[in-house]
Design an enzyme around this catalytic site. Sequence first.
Site, PDB file in Angstrom:
ATOM      1  N   THR A 100      50.109  54.245  34.976  1.00 15.93           N
ATOM      2  CA  THR A 100      50.859  55.268  35.695  1.00 15.93           C
ATOM      3  C   THR A 100      52.351  54.950  35.655  1.00 15.93           C
ATOM      4  O   THR A 100      53.189  55.822  35.411  1.00 15.93           O
ATOM      5  CB  THR A 100      50.389  55.330  37.160  1.00 15.93           C
ATOM      6  N   PRO A 103      42.503  48.772  35.444  1.00 12.94           N
ATOM      7  CA  PRO A 103      43.274  49.242  36.583  1.00 12.94           C
ATOM      8  C   PRO A 103      44.410  48.277  36.913  1.00 12.94           C
ATOM      9  O   PRO A 103      44.242  47.066  36.798  1.00 12.94           O
ATOM     10  CB  PRO A 103      42.260  49.250  37.730  1.00 12.94           C
ATOM     11  N   GLY A 104      45.543  48.845  37.268  1.00 10.42           N
ATOM     12  CA  GLY A 104      46.652  48.011  37.721  1.00 10.42           C
ATOM     13  C   GLY A 104      47.498  47.414  36.618  1.00 10.42           C
ATOM     14  O   GLY A 104      48.396  46.636  36.872  1.00 10.42           O
ATOM     15  N   THR A 105      47.241  47.800  35.365  1.00  7.49           N
ATOM     16  CA  THR A 105      48.048  47.239  34.284  1.00  7.49           C
ATOM     17  C   THR A 105      49.319  48.045  34.050  1.00  7.49           C
ATOM     18  O   THR A 105      50.090  47.727  33.151  1.00  7.49           O
ATOM     19  CB  THR A 105      47.259  47.164  32.962  1.00  7.49           C
ATOM     20  N   GLY A 106      49.501  49.108  34.808  1.00 17.54           N
ATOM     21  CA  GLY A 106      50.770  49.811  34.730  1.00 17.54           C
ATOM     22  C   GLY A 106      50.744  51.099  33.927  1.00 17.54           C
ATOM     23  O   GLY A 106      51.783  51.540  33.429  1.00 17.54           O
ATOM     24  N   ASP A 138      26.346  28.027  39.572  1.00 19.80           N
ATOM     25  CA  ASP A 138      26.675  27.169  38.443  1.00 19.80           C
ATOM     26  C   ASP A 138      25.627  27.346  37.349  1.00 19.80           C
ATOM     27  O   ASP A 138      25.952  27.475  36.168  1.00 19.80           O
ATOM     28  CB  ASP A 138      26.677  25.696  38.871  1.00 19.80           C
ATOM     29  N   GLY A 143      43.593  50.957  29.571  1.00 23.28           N
ATOM     30  CA  GLY A 143      43.774  49.615  30.110  1.00 23.28           C
ATOM     31  C   GLY A 143      43.120  49.481  31.467  1.00 23.28           C
ATOM     32  O   GLY A 143      42.892  50.476  32.145  1.00 23.28           O
ATOM     33  N   HIS A 178      29.373  17.600  45.653  1.00 22.39           N
ATOM     34  CA  HIS A 178      29.122  18.649  44.659  1.00 22.39           C
ATOM     35  C   HIS A 178      30.436  19.087  44.004  1.00 22.39           C
ATOM     36  O   HIS A 178      30.574  19.074  42.779  1.00 22.39           O
ATOM     37  CB  HIS A 178      28.430  19.821  45.355  1.00 22.39           C
ATOM     38  N   GLU A 179      31.404  19.438  44.845  1.00 20.90           N
ATOM     39  CA  GLU A 179      32.673  19.916  44.287  1.00 20.90           C
ATOM     40  C   GLU A 179      33.400  18.800  43.542  1.00 20.90           C
ATOM     41  O   GLU A 179      34.035  19.030  42.520  1.00 20.90           O
ATOM     42  CB  GLU A 179      33.560  20.499  45.391  1.00 20.90           C
TER      43      GLU A 179
END
Length: 627
Positions: free
Chosen positions: A216, A211-214, A507, A209, A431-432
Amino acid sequence: MRSVRLWVSLGILLLANIVVSNLLFAAAQPTTVTLPYDVFKEQVAQGNVTSVTTTGDSITGVTKTPVKETSTGVSATHFTTQRPSFADDSLEPLLEQHGVTINAKPENPPPPFWETLLFSFGPTLLIVLGVLYIFRRIGSAGGTGGLLGSFGQSRARLYNPETPGTTFADVAGIDEVKQELEELVDFLRDPQKYERLGGMVPKGVLLIGPPGTGKTLLARAVAGEAKVPFFSQSASEFVEAIVGVGASRVRDLFMKARQSAPAIIFIDELDAIGRSRSAGLRIGGNDEQEQTLNQILTEMDGFEPGKGVIVLAATNRADVLDQALLRPGRFDRRVTLQPPDRRGRAAILKIHSAKVPLAPDVDLDEIAGATPGLVGADLRNLVNEAALGAARKGETTVTSADFFEAIDRILLGTERHLVLSPGDRERIAYHESGHALLGLLVPGADPVRKVTIIPHGGALGVTVSNPIADRVNYGEDYLRARIVGALGGRAAEQLVYTTVSTGAANDLQQVTQIAHEMVVRWGMSPKIGPLAFAEDGAGSGFGLARPYSEATARDVDTEVKRIADECYADALRLLTEHRTQLDNLARAVLKDDSLDEDQILAAAGIPRPPASPTSDSGAPLEGAGAR
Ligand code: ADP
Ligand code: ZN
């Protein structure tokens, strides 16, 4: 390593000693004035000088009454002066005549004692320290007996297991995965029971998975639930400077784990050593990886099933792993962790905010909805950031606003301070607004959550649109809506100023990518037909060999261009038709710098669309429309 530290401390002490004694010495020096040579001679002639000390041509001395230095006005009884080398030698008789004590010092005094010591013993000492250090490293890596063994006492500390207090209750949003691992917990609790029943227990489980998905966290939870020792090591730590260390560390680790079975061995970043041996060039130093990897394989093969040691390993790239690792009897079980969906995110937020005083207006579900693509580690970070923000403001609870500010910080990077001319600001605002308005007008587009012309990260302005549901399957309408929206910035500029700017580079990149994929990957071009030329994961047809003919390549190009042109025409048409709304929106953005969803809708005079169902399942973060 203790003796190394001892030596280092000794060295530091020695240095400190030298520094301090020098300082003290300097402090003990009396105030001294610098006299011109003729003034000095005058003082001698007046009988005011009691003694002098010469070092070469420089003279220091003491007077009976203080002498004033003309340049600074300081008076002192200690003085220095410099005797010109051309001076005639009437000085000595003069001094004798006035009964001055004369001392002389050699011009180049021998260096102080400590300096001699340092220069003669320093290098030797360094070498000895270096050798000692290396021996300790080898020793701690599990050298066996003999000379090196005597340096190895510290290695027991290296693989001290812990029994984590983590349980499955600390893990949220990955329920299916938890179920798979529950079986492991059962086995670890009572290995014999499994053996009696003839159950097949895996030796190795691969947690895959981003990184950081748990990963460990899950491994620790398995150990915590089963109340067994948890031996954790990152694969990259196996492979360090000295050849042969990796393999012996692996041996050591497995030995320790077997001794305390049932136990869990967790190897993080397995891809650091487990990369496919055939893949790409292997440049020096990889022998070491290979040896380490082989040792892991050997250890796993040597396990007797049912002995109660399970190896969990984590990687974010299963595709690059060496096939040998995936064979039966090794990491034959694979568990994939996906970024959490909305419900999962809400559950994870709940866990991490359990100890945070939340204001009543905080709706974790709403926050989960605003954070598609964030993984467990990000969400923990988010709660933390929100709490820090609240603390900075001196609040006693963490409010919804704190959370949304933290989201913006995390999603958009930190705000950049950049001074823009009013003209530039207006262009960016249009633009935004073009992006945002089309996001509202085009059916099927993602709703727009925020428009800002505060520069963020590398972007001058940002339009954030949030998928209502994280999407896994994209319809052609949706893709076209994305393209139209992405072209909205440039179309607005064209409409208002009749010229365009470089602001749309990002864009256009997005547009090109989506249109290209529509043609070569998703069969959305009638001219090309329902064919897919792009290999999954291998980029899209660009690169060395195109899997299609020159003629098809030309067709692809014209089709991509046709889609982009059509979408641009749509964008221009829609903005022309809704020019008033565009102007209003741009003016509102200019006034407030940034608008949230409600303010956008109000400025554009568009009623809030009915809330859509909010089921979802992890999809990439949609930070669309950054210019
Ligand atoms: P990985 O090993 O996949 O890189 P970690 O397990 O180190 O990720 O996750 C880092 C932290 O993020 C964990 O310690 C935990 O606090 C939090 N975290 C990640 N996933 C979850 C989850 N599913 N539930 C609760 N917290 C999570
Ligand atoms: Zn843009």
